[in-house]
Motif scaffolding. Structure first.
Motif, PDB file in Angstrom:
ATOM      1  N   SER A 128       0.829  -1.212   0.000  1.00 53.49           N
ATOM      2  CA  SER A 128       0.000   0.000   0.000  1.00 53.49           C
ATOM      3  C   SER A 128       0.861   1.258   0.000  1.00 53.49           C
ATOM      4  N   TRP A 129       1.949   1.236   0.731  1.00 56.64           N
ATOM      5  CA  TRP A 129       2.845   2.398   0.762  1.00 56.64           C
ATOM      6  C   TRP A 129       3.535   2.570  -0.582  1.00 56.64           C
ATOM      7  N   LEU A 130       3.973   1.459  -1.184  1.00 54.89           N
ATOM      8  CA  LEU A 130       4.593   1.544  -2.509  1.00 54.89           C
ATOM      9  C   LEU A 130       3.615   2.134  -3.516  1.00 54.89           C
ATOM     10  N   ALA A 131       2.333   1.753  -3.430  1.00 57.04           N
ATOM     11  CA  ALA A 131       1.324   2.309  -4.326  1.00 57.04           C
ATOM     12  C   ALA A 131       1.181   3.813  -4.126  1.00 57.04           C
ATOM     13  N   GLU A 132       1.220   4.261  -2.869  1.00 58.97           N
ATOM     14  CA  GLU A 132       1.140   5.698  -2.580  1.00 58.97           C
ATOM     15  C   GLU A 132       2.335   6.452  -3.157  1.00 58.97           C
ATOM     16  N   GLN A 133       3.471   5.769  -3.272  1.00 56.92           N
ATOM     17  CA  GLN A 133       4.680   6.390  -3.803  1.00 56.92           C
ATOM     18  C   GLN A 133       4.739   6.335  -5.329  1.00 56.92           C
TER      19      GLN A 133
ATOM     20  N   TYR B 246       4.295   3.375  -7.243  1.00 63.32           N
ATOM     21  CA  TYR B 246       4.679   2.060  -7.770  1.00 63.32           C
ATOM     22  C   TYR B 246       3.411   1.237  -7.992  1.00 63.32           C
ATOM     23  N   SER B 247       3.101   0.957  -9.232  1.00 63.76           N
ATOM     24  CA  SER B 247       1.908   0.168  -9.527  1.00 63.76           C
ATOM     25  C   SER B 247       2.140  -1.281  -9.109  1.00 63.76           C
ATOM     26  N   PRO B 248       1.055  -2.031  -8.880  1.00 64.65           N
ATOM     27  CA  PRO B 248       1.222  -3.455  -8.554  1.00 64.65           C
ATOM     28  C   PRO B 248       1.999  -4.206  -9.638  1.00 64.65           C
ATOM     29  N   GLN B 249       1.792  -3.830 -10.896  1.00 66.90           N
ATOM     30  CA  GLN B 249       2.506  -4.479 -11.988  1.00 66.90           C
ATOM     31  C   GLN B 249       4.004  -4.173 -11.917  1.00 66.90           C
ATOM     32  N   LEU B 250       4.344  -2.940 -11.572  1.00 67.91           N
ATOM     33  CA  LEU B 250       5.747  -2.558 -11.455  1.00 67.91           C
ATOM     34  C   LEU B 250       6.402  -3.297 -10.289  1.00 67.91           C
ATOM     35  N   VAL B 251       5.704  -3.383  -9.162  1.00 65.80           N
ATOM     36  CA  VAL B 251       6.224  -4.112  -8.001  1.00 65.80           C
ATOM     37  C   VAL B 251       6.450  -5.574  -8.364  1.00 65.80           C
ATOM     38  N   GLN B 252       5.495  -6.186  -9.054  1.00 64.88           N
ATOM     39  CA  GLN B 252       5.665  -7.584  -9.471  1.00 64.88           C
ATOM     40  C   GLN B 252       6.823  -7.733 -10.449  1.00 64.88           C
ATOM     41  N   GLY B 253       7.036  -6.740 -11.295  1.00 71.60           N
ATOM     42  CA  GLY B 253       8.188  -6.757 -12.192  1.00 71.60           C
ATOM     43  C   GLY B 253       9.491  -6.711 -11.410  1.00 71.60           C
ATOM     44  N   TYR B 254       9.516  -5.901 -10.351  1.00 73.78           N
ATOM     45  CA  TYR B 254      10.713  -5.829  -9.501  1.00 73.78           C
ATOM     46  C   TYR B 254      10.957  -7.155  -8.789  1.00 73.78           C
ATOM     47  N   VAL B 255       9.881  -7.825  -8.393  1.00 74.58           N
ATOM     48  CA  VAL B 255      10.016  -9.154  -7.774  1.00 74.58           C
ATOM     49  C   VAL B 255      10.558 -10.141  -8.807  1.00 74.58           C
ATOM     50  N   LYS B 256       9.970 -10.117  -9.989  1.00 76.81           N
ATOM     51  CA  LYS B 256      10.368 -11.040 -11.055  1.00 76.81           C
ATOM     52  C   LYS B 256      11.839 -10.870 -11.433  1.00 76.81           C
ATOM     53  N   HIS B 257      12.299  -9.631 -11.456  1.00 80.40           N
ATOM     54  CA  HIS B 257      13.685  -9.359 -11.854  1.00 80.40           C
ATOM     55  C   HIS B 257      14.658  -9.351 -10.669  1.00 80.40           C
ATOM     56  N   GLY B 258      14.158  -9.666  -9.481  1.00 80.86           N
ATOM     57  CA  GLY B 258      15.046  -9.829  -8.346  1.00 80.86           C
ATOM     58  C   GLY B 258      15.401  -8.579  -7.566  1.00 80.86           C
TER      59      GLY B 258
ATOM     60  N   ARG C 131       2.390 -11.458   2.610  1.00 76.14           N
ATOM     61  CA  ARG C 131       1.425 -10.858   1.685  1.00 76.14           C
ATOM     62  C   ARG C 131       1.450  -9.342   1.839  1.00 76.14           C
ATOM     63  N   GLY C 132       1.808  -8.649   0.768  1.00 78.88           N
ATOM     64  CA  GLY C 132       1.821  -7.192   0.773  1.00 78.88           C
ATOM     65  C   GLY C 132       3.020  -6.578   1.460  1.00 78.88           C
ATOM     66  N   ALA C 133       4.085  -7.355   1.690  1.00 81.15           N
ATOM     67  CA  ALA C 133       5.287  -6.838   2.348  1.00 81.15           C
ATOM     68  C   ALA C 133       6.520  -7.333   1.605  1.00 81.15           C
ATOM     69  N   PHE C 134       7.464  -6.424   1.396  1.00 86.68           N
ATOM     70  CA  PHE C 134       8.651  -6.718   0.615  1.00 86.68           C
ATOM     71  C   PHE C 134       9.889  -6.154   1.294  1.00 86.68           C
ATOM     72  N   VAL C 135      11.040  -6.728   0.953  1.00 94.90           N
ATOM     73  CA  VAL C 135      12.340  -6.154   1.300  1.00 94.90           C
ATOM     74  C   VAL C 135      13.156  -6.125   0.016  1.00 94.90           C
ATOM     75  N   ARG C 136      14.188  -5.293   0.018  1.00 96.46           N
ATOM     76  CA  ARG C 136      15.095  -5.291  -1.116  1.00 96.46           C
ATOM     77  C   ARG C 136      15.767  -6.650  -1.205  1.00 96.46           C
ATOM     78  N   ASN C 137      15.953  -7.134  -2.402  1.00 95.23           N
ATOM     79  CA  ASN C 137      16.493  -8.470  -2.614  1.00 95.23           C
ATOM     80  C   ASN C 137      17.868  -8.623  -1.965  1.00 95.23           C
ATOM     81  N   GLY C 138      18.041  -9.749  -1.284  1.00 91.88           N
ATOM     82  CA  GLY C 138      19.316 -10.042  -0.649  1.00 91.88           C
ATOM     83  C   GLY C 138      19.478  -9.456   0.733  1.00 91.88           C
ATOM     84  N   HIS C 139      18.445  -8.790   1.232  1.00 84.72           N
ATOM     85  CA  HIS C 139      18.519  -8.160   2.539  1.00 84.72           C
ATOM     86  C   HIS C 139      17.479  -8.758   3.472  1.00 84.72           C
ATOM     87  N   CYS C 140      17.820  -8.807   4.726  1.00 78.23           N
ATOM     88  CA  CYS C 140      16.894  -9.283   5.749  1.00 78.23           C
ATOM     89  C   CYS C 140      16.334  -8.082   6.488  1.00 78.23           C
ATOM     90  N   PHE C 141      15.082  -8.156   6.817  1.00 79.24           N
ATOM     91  CA  PHE C 141      14.498  -7.058   7.582  1.00 79.24           C
ATOM     92  C   PHE C 141      14.780  -7.288   9.066  1.00 79.24           C
TER      93      PHE C 141
END
Length: 76
Positions: free
Chosen positions: A20-25, A27-39, A46-56
């Motif tokens: 939801s925060w990414l959408a406010e900034q 980032y469309s859901p499709q763009l977020v999924q593209g970022y997931v797909k490309h690593g 569900r609905g929570a992400f971290v930058r790839n290779g990093h632990c929260f």
């Protein structure tokens, strides 16, 4: 897209990013999924992400809940 990706990479490594925060900034859901797909992002729940290779961290998760979701949660 490059500008948004650069901005995304500028966030703290341990920070949780909510969908939801990414959408406010802008980032469309499709763009977020593209970022997931490309690593660039890794889904951690569900609905929570971290930058790839990093632990929260617990405080990164708590900050996401308080600041991004604007919920009155406090560590006790």
């Amino acid at each position: 897209m490059k500008g948004k990706l650069q901005k995304l990479m500028g966030y703290q490594q341990e920070q949780v990013l909510t969908a939801s925060w990414l959408a406010e900034q802008g980032y469309s859901p499709q763009l977020v999924q593209g970022y997931v797909k490309h690593g660039w992002l890794t889904p951690i729940a569900r609905g929570a992400f971290v930058r790839n290779g990093h632990c929260f961290t617990w405080d990164g998760g708590l900050q996401a809940i308080q600041k991004q979701l604007q919920l009155p949660v406090h560590l006790g």
